[in-house]
Write an enzyme that holds these catalytic residues in place. Structure first.
Site, PDB file in Angstrom:
ATOM      1  N   HIS A  60       0.802  -1.218   0.000  1.00  0.00           N
ATOM      2  CA  HIS A  60       0.000   0.000   0.000  1.00  0.00           C
ATOM      3  C   HIS A  60       0.838   1.274   0.000  1.00  0.00           C
ATOM      4  O   HIS A  60       0.278   2.375   0.016  1.00  0.00           O
ATOM      5  CB  HIS A  60      -0.924   0.007   1.225  1.00  0.00           C
ATOM      6  N   CYS A 200      30.287   0.237  17.446  1.00  0.00           N
ATOM      7  CA  CYS A 200      30.978  -0.960  17.906  1.00  0.00           C
ATOM      8  C   CYS A 200      31.092  -0.872  19.429  1.00  0.00           C
ATOM      9  O   CYS A 200      30.280  -0.212  20.074  1.00  0.00           O
ATOM     10  CB  CYS A 200      32.336  -1.121  17.234  1.00  0.00           C
TER      11      CYS A 200
END
Length: 665
Positions: A60, A200
């Site tokens: 949609h 990290c």
């Protein structure tokens, strides 16, 4: 800045957002734009030239990034997500290039009306709040492809060379990690300069559109930031232990900017062989980093549990026949055994493939019957590998993929290539079933029959080369690696080594290389500890103390970027300490059975078969690293005048009888 005009995505009656029968759209909470009421045709076209950012699974909605930086969302109907894609058929996939007026989807208007839903097509510019002052809409009847809207840039957008937020003051209500995040975004050139962001153990890593817009000086003495590094095609902001909190605050303030922009604008492609090499290496490090970071903590925790289990066995607290041993062993070994599943998930997320599908492929590689085949012997061999399996009569080498890393990363890459192609050719109505079906079958066969054996051969070869170099002279290897390994950390290149260590431990149960790396960690801690003891500067003492603790826990970036590299001689003394510890690690043949090093990882040096010389060698090498780094730093590597030149100048003035030193004003 002049933005491109937008065309009507469907034929019908153009209306302003105020007239849309939906509070979210009409209130412009998602952004400014326009709508097409009473569509007369189900053909849907792109409102602008650009690239497809997203396609909703329910068909949609389609997102398109215009070449001018605006991001358009074409929403087909009101509340049509409840129809589960039945009236829609999307003809494009994420990453496709489209032109204004080009067909991108179709919708069944009758089906929408029969479901008692409003078929109005809404076009939202999702980043309009940041870029636009208004959207001028030409209301009235229009055909799909007619120009109907003109986005008007904010006044500050006229100066595109000016970094976003450069002249803004930080909002008074921001504090803590939110304030740090705001300052970081300002320092890198604003949210609009961000292509993508990840983190990290200690750094928030940005991929920027233009690194020249980032201002390194902005981060000097910025609370919450240790340092910044430009390496591996990334702009890395070193935070330390609080990195996850800062990353979450950054991600919240960026919103969807990083993710969307990653598709919106690709990195400039190199034109020379060396350029391609650097580009390829940067991309490889990025993939390895993104794949391994989420599981590093798990590997470290599992390594500690393995060491504790070894101690329990060594001191006869439990035996291998007990259920207690079986339970603890499962806790310590599961992450290694099923590593392809976990790494497959994280690598797919990094490369843009479906993480769940690639994790299932990891499950295929570690399935029990696959392990039985891998353990069987074949009649023939190629490149030293037994052809121990066949698929419809085609012989191939079935490797043991448990504990492995690189084959599943390659599988994630293959999935990222195949998945968009499958989505293009498979109709939306059956895509949910058949895309996973074909992707699992195709990628699994590619890995099992072709790429898996090749990657296994290469990774095993690299591991054998490293082991061979070590075997030639463990002492020299320890000296060289111990002296230079932390230099790789400076540029983030250690991420090329970490998977080799993890693979080595997973495959053989131990790693001599990781034992040397451990010595370099405690050396960095010893050097910064010397700074902590020697300095009289409160701010530096407050920074170096926690940094030393962090290094002894196996995370050296706070020590390196906060202190050791900033006062260069400290890093040199730490590297000498690492070389001394590495030399002894090699000389004493210290081995390591876990992933976690430094002082916190002491249990990783306990041999599962019983306490041996590796543990005592570890203690000697680690102690030497700390002592050498500490003493050299204390005596030759640091003095307070390195951190506070003004204070040194005042001392000289006193010695000269309050006269200015020569050459000063």
């Amino acid at each position: 800045m002049q933005y491109s005009q937008a065309v009507a995505p469907v034929s019908g009656r153009v209306i302003p957002l105020d007239d849309v029968n939906d509070q979210v759209f009409s209130s412009r909470k998602m952004g400014d734009g326009f709508a097409i009421a009473d569509p007369t045709s189900g053909e849907v076209v792109s409102p602008v030239d650009g690239k497809v950012l997203m396609t909703a699974k329910t068909g949609h909605a389609v997102g398109v990034a215009g070449g001018d930086g605006l991001q358009y969302l074409v929403h087909l109907g009101i509340d049509t997500v409840e129809l589960e894609g039945k009236p829609f058929d999307i003809h494009v996939s994420k990453g496709d290039t489209v032109s204004a007026g080009e067909k991108i989807a179709t919708m069944d208007l009758n089906a929408i009306k029969e479901a008692e839903k409003d078929p109005t097509a809404v076009v939202i510019i999702t980043n309009s709040k940041k870029k636009l002052s208004e959207v001028i809409v030409a209301t009235g009847d229009a055909q799909a492809g007619d120009l109907v809207a003109e986005p008007v840039a904010k006044r500050e957008e006229q100066d595109t060379a000016k970094p976003a937020a450069a002249s803004e003051e930080r909002p008074a209500d921001l504090s803590g990690f939110d304030a740090t995040a705001w300052e970081i975004i300002k320092g890198i050139g604003g949210a609009e300069n961000v292509r993508s962001v990840t983190h990290c153990i200690t750094r928030v890593r940005f991929s920027l559109k233009d690194e020249d817009r980032a201002d390194d000086s902005h981060f000097e003495d910025l609370d919450g930031v240790i340092d910044v590094v430009r390496a591996g095609g990334q702009y890395q902001v070193v935070i330390g232990p609080d990195v996850e909190d800062v990353y979450e605050a950054v991600e919240k303030q960026l919103g969807n900017t990083g993710e969307a922009s990653d598709t919106e604008e690709k990195k400039e492609r190199p034109t020379t062989a060396w350029g391609w090499f650097k580009y390829g290496f940067s991309e490889l490090i990025g993939v390895i980093t993104g794949s391994m970071i989420p599981v590093i903590g798990l590997l470290a925790a599992s390594g500690i549990i393995k060491g504790i289990l070894s101690l329990l066995l060594t001191f006869d607290v439990i035996t291998e026949e007990t259920h207690t041993y079986a339970i603890i062993n499962a806790m310590s070994d599961a992450v290694f055994f099923f590593l392809p599943i976990f790494v497959g998930f994280t690598a797919a997320r990094r490369l843009g493939a479906d993480p769940v599908i690639v994790a299932i492929i990891g499950g295929v590689l570690t399935y029990p019957s696959m392990l039985e085949i891998a353990e069987s012997e074949g009649e023939n061999a190629i490149l030293g590998m037994q052809l121990n399996a066949d698929f419809f009569g085609l012989p191939f080498h079935m490797a043991n993929y448990t504990y492995s890393i690189f084959p599943i990363i390659v599988a994630a890459w293959a999935a990222s290539v195949i998945e968009p192609w499958l989505k293009k050719i498979i109709p939306n109505i059956v895509r949910m079933i058949f895309v996973p079906l074909f992707e699992v079958v195709i990628v699994s066969l590619i890995i099992l029959l072709l790429l898996g054996p090749i990657v296994t051969f290469i990774s095993t070869g690299i591991a054998n080369i490293i082991q061979g170099i070590y075997d030639l002279s463990p002492t020299i290897s320890g000296l060289v690696i111990g002296g230079f390994y932390q230099g790789l950390v400076i540029f983030g290149l250690h991420w090329a080594v970490i998977p080799l260590v993890a693979q080595d431990i997973a495959a053989t149960g131990h790693s001599y290389l990781n034992a040397i790396i451990s010595a370099t960690m405690v050396a960095q801690g010893g050097a910064v500890l010397a700074v902590f003891v020697k300095t009289k500067i409160d701010k530096l003492k407050g920074l170096s103390g926690p940094a030393a603790i962090s290094a002894f826990c196996g995370i050296t970036e706070p020590a390196m970027y906060g202190v050791n590299l900033k006062y260069g001689r400290v890093f040199i003394m730490a590297s000498i300490g690492g070389a001394a510890g590495g030399l002894l690690t090699g000389l004493l043949n210290v081995n390591m059975w876990g992933f976690t090093g430094s002082l916190i990882g002491f249990s990783s040096f306990v041999n599962p078969e019983g306490l041996d010389s590796s543990f005592w060698g570890y203690l000697i090498a680690s102690g030497t690293s700390i002592v050498v780094a500490f003493v050299l730093t204390y005596l030759f590597g640091f003095k307070d005048s390195d951190a506070d030149p003004d204070k040194a100048r005042e001392v000289k003035k006193v010695r000269l009888g309050n006269r200015e030193p020569a050459g000063t004003k």
